[in-house]
Structure formats: structure tokens, C-alpha cells
Design an enzyme around this catalytic site. Structure first.
Site, PDB file in Angstrom:
ATOM      1  CG  ASP A   1      47.848  38.611  34.498  1.00 48.38           C
ATOM      2  OD1 ASP A   1      48.460  37.537  34.619  1.00 48.38           O
ATOM      3  OD2 ASP A   1      46.793  38.847  35.107  1.00 48.38           O
ATOM      4  CB  SER A   2      45.841  35.278  32.273  1.00 46.20           C
ATOM      5  OG  SER A   2      45.748  35.498  33.671  1.00 46.20           O
TER       6      SER A   2
ATOM      7  CB  CYS B   1      50.973  36.215  33.795  1.00 42.41           C
ATOM      8  SG  CYS B   1      50.037  34.682  33.827  1.00 42.41           S
TER       9      CYS B   1
ATOM     10  CD  GLU C   1      40.185  37.474  37.620  1.00 42.22           C
ATOM     11  OE1 GLU C   1      39.654  37.215  36.563  1.00 42.22           O
ATOM     12  OE2 GLU C   1      41.389  37.273  37.854  1.00 42.22           O
TER      13      GLU C   1
ATOM     14  CB  CYS D   1      49.597  33.104  41.369  1.00 39.84           C
ATOM     15  SG  CYS D   1      48.103  33.611  40.496  1.00 39.84           S
TER      16      CYS D   1
ATOM     17  CG  HIS E   1      44.971  36.534  40.536  1.00 39.50           C
ATOM     18  ND1 HIS E   1      45.595  36.360  39.336  1.00 39.50           N
ATOM     19  CD2 HIS E   1      43.676  36.836  40.253  1.00 39.50           C
ATOM     20  CE1 HIS E   1      44.714  36.542  38.360  1.00 39.50           C
ATOM     21  NE2 HIS E   1      43.546  36.839  38.888  1.00 39.50           N
TER      22      HIS E   1
HETATM   23  N1  DGL Z   1      47.963  35.737  37.113  1.00 41.04           N
HETATM   24  C1  DGL Z   1      48.183  34.372  36.732  1.00 41.04           C
HETATM   25  C2  DGL Z   1      49.563  33.904  37.211  1.00 41.04           C
HETATM   26  O1  DGL Z   1      50.344  34.668  37.768  1.00 41.04           O
HETATM   27  C3  DGL Z   1      47.130  33.417  37.288  1.00 41.04           C
HETATM   28  C4  DGL Z   1      45.747  33.556  36.742  1.00 41.04           C
HETATM   29  C5  DGL Z   1      45.431  32.619  35.600  1.00 41.04           C
HETATM   30  O2  DGL Z   1      45.366  31.406  35.793  1.00 41.04           O
HETATM   31  O3  DGL Z   1      45.246  33.137  34.508  1.00 41.04           O
HETATM   32  O4  DGL Z   1      49.888  32.748  37.016  1.00 41.04           O
END
Ligand code: DGL
Length: 272
Positions: free
Chosen positions: A15-16, A78, A159, A191, A193
Site C-alpha cells: 500500500d502507499s 491500495c 491517518e 480506499c 483507509h
Molecule cells: N490507501 C490508499 C487507497 O486505497 C489511499 C491513501 C493514499 O492516497 O495513499 O487508495
């Protein structure tokens, strides 16, 4: 990778940053016998506002590490990276590992349950602007109308630990009152998150809209995939590993939010 004993090899997840730990957590709950190697590209987050070319370059570097660690599967946990880099990753890793993403399982779920319905989606700018969900849902040919809205602030506030409070409530309300998200049957949380704000989103809609949390759906999909490919492990033999491209104590502390327990993060810079 040799074809022998692939079952005992780890599942690579990236993931990012640490948001993808929601998916890792769902996988470890459903598949406790599988070893996880997690990579959070904390040096380059957020991916949601990066260009497709930049995300593709990061993804390739991360795959080099996960292939070196002999991962049998590489799951892009992600949505932004799945949108920008899945096809490339799949081609790049070739026969060295199976590549999976978080978009296809969610799309298939929508196809199964919401034919002829209007569906909403929230995610980063990268995910929404890529149009990937729209294209894949149209390809299902089930008369599903998808309304997507970019909600870039949400990942950042989560976050920072702002969820289940009045700040997140106001921001959620501001985004979800968008005209495109009215009269929908379900909302896709596109997403990794967003499972953290699922309950607040549910409250906003007062039970009138189904909330599609892809982390559970993705975990089920990984399970089915491992069984189909005869790649499922019989027992957990090694500890999970958690790498980040830029280590900070605050990232380490935040792992608890997403993984429900604190874990030790190891620094692994993508570029020396
Ligand atoms: N976890 C990322 C996603 O699912 C979002 C966070 C980011 O922008 O890096 O798109």
C-alpha cells in the site's frame, strides 16, 4: 520461483502507507495460517494525489522486494495503486508471483448483488479519475449506474486518528451530501483507509444504503484464489514482516489503528 512448496511462501501485500493494513488484518483473520509480508510506501504517500507514472515506478520497485522475498502472491492493497499499476505489475512479475488487486473483488461483488441499481463510490482522486471502477462495472453489462466522488481529505484525517469524532463526522457529511451520492443503493468504500470510518458512514445513511467494505471481500477473494490455485498454506511457520520505505514512530504507532495491534516496522528504502 521453483514450483515446489509454494504453499509455504508468504503473501506480499503493499500500500502507499499503513492504510492497507486493514486488508492485511482481514486476511490474517480469515487465513491465520498464511505468512504476510507487508510493504507500506510511507516515503511516497499519499498515492491518491500522485501521477499514474509515479505510482507505477514505485509499484515496480516494491514488487522487486516482494519477489526477492519469494512471495507466492502480490496483493496491491491500495485502490489508487490498483487503479494505476495493476496491469503493469501483473505483466512485470509474470510467472514469479500471482498478482491480485483490491478492485476486481469489489466489482464482482457489486455485479452479483446490485444489477439494475444505482451505486455510489468514494475514493482518492487517482482512483476516481482513473475511471477503472466505471469501466469494469460497465463491462459487467448489468445496467449498474456508478456515481463516484473523490474524497481526498478522508485518508489524511484517518491517518491522523480523526475518526469516530465530530471532526470526521462533519467532513463525512460534507462529502456524502454531494448531489451525486443521493438515491444510491450502496456505497463502495474504494480506499483501504475507509473501513475505519465505516460505522460513521453507516450512521450518516441511517441504514438506508449498504456500505461495501472491500477489505472483507478481498480477504474472501484471496482465500478462494489460494484454494483454486492450490497455493493455500497448511500452517503458519514464520512471523509476519512489516516494511516501510520511511520509518517514523508515528507510523509505527498508527499501525494499531489499522491492524488492531502495534507491530514493529522495518525500514527498507526503495531507492538507496
Ligand atoms: N490507501 C490508499 C487507497 O486505497 C489511499 C491513501 C493514499 O492516497 O495513499 O487508495
Amino acid at each position: 520461483m521453483s514450483e515446489k512448496n509454494l504453499q509455504n511462501k508468504p503473501i506480499g501485500i503493499f500500500d502507499s502507507g499503513i492504510g492497507g493494513l486493514t486488508v492485511a488484518q482481514a486476511i490474517t483473520k480469515l487465513l491465520p495460517q498464511e505468512q504476510i509480508i507487508y510493504f507500506g510506501d510511507t516515503a511516497h504517500l499519499p498515492y491518491g494525489d500522485k501521477s499514474t507514472a509515479a505510482i507505477q515506478a514505485y509499484a515496480i520497485k516494491i514488487c522487486d522486494l516482494l519477489v526477492k522475498q519469494e512471495c507466492k502472491v502480490i496483493l496491491i492493497a491500495c485502490n489508487s495503486a490498483s487503479a494505476a499499476a495493476y496491469d503493469l505489475v501483473k505483466e512485470y512479475v509474470g510467472s514469479k508471483a500471482k498478482a491480485l488487486n483490491v478492485i476486481d473483488p469489489a466489482v464482482n461483488y457489486i455485479g452479483k448483488h446490485y444489477a439494475n441499481k444505482t451505486i455510489g463510490l468514494i475514493g482518492t482522486r487517482q482512483t476516481v479519475n482513473s475511471g477503472v471502477y466505471k469501466r469494469k462495472i460497465e463491462d459487467l453489462d448489468q445496467n449498474i449506474s456508478l456515481h463516484s466522488v473523490a474524497t481526498p481529505l478522508l485518508a489524511d484525517i484517518i491517518e491522523e486518528g480523526f475518526f469516530n469524532n465530530n471532526i470526521s463526522e462533519s467532513i463525512i457529511e460534507a462529502y456524502l451530501s454531494h448531489p451525486d451520492l443521493q438515491n444510491i443503493e450502496a456505497l463502495i468504500l474504494a480506499c483501504t483507509h475507509y473501513p475505519l470510518i465505516k460505522n460513521q458512514i453507516k450512521e450518516y445513511y441511517k441504514g438506508k444504503v449498504d456500505i461495501v467494505d472491500a477489505s472483507q471481500i478481498v480477504a474472501e477473494d484471496v482465500k478462494a484464489f489460494l484454494e483454486k490455485e492450490d497455493l493455500a498454506s497448511g500452517a503458519l511457520t514464520k512471523d509476519h514482516k512489516f516494511y516501510v520505505s520511511d520509518f517514523t514512530l508515528s507510523f509505527e504507532a498508527s499501525t494499531k489503528i489499522f491492524f488492531e495491534r502495534e507491530v514493529s516496522l522495518e525500514q527498507y528504502p526503495l531507492w538507496e
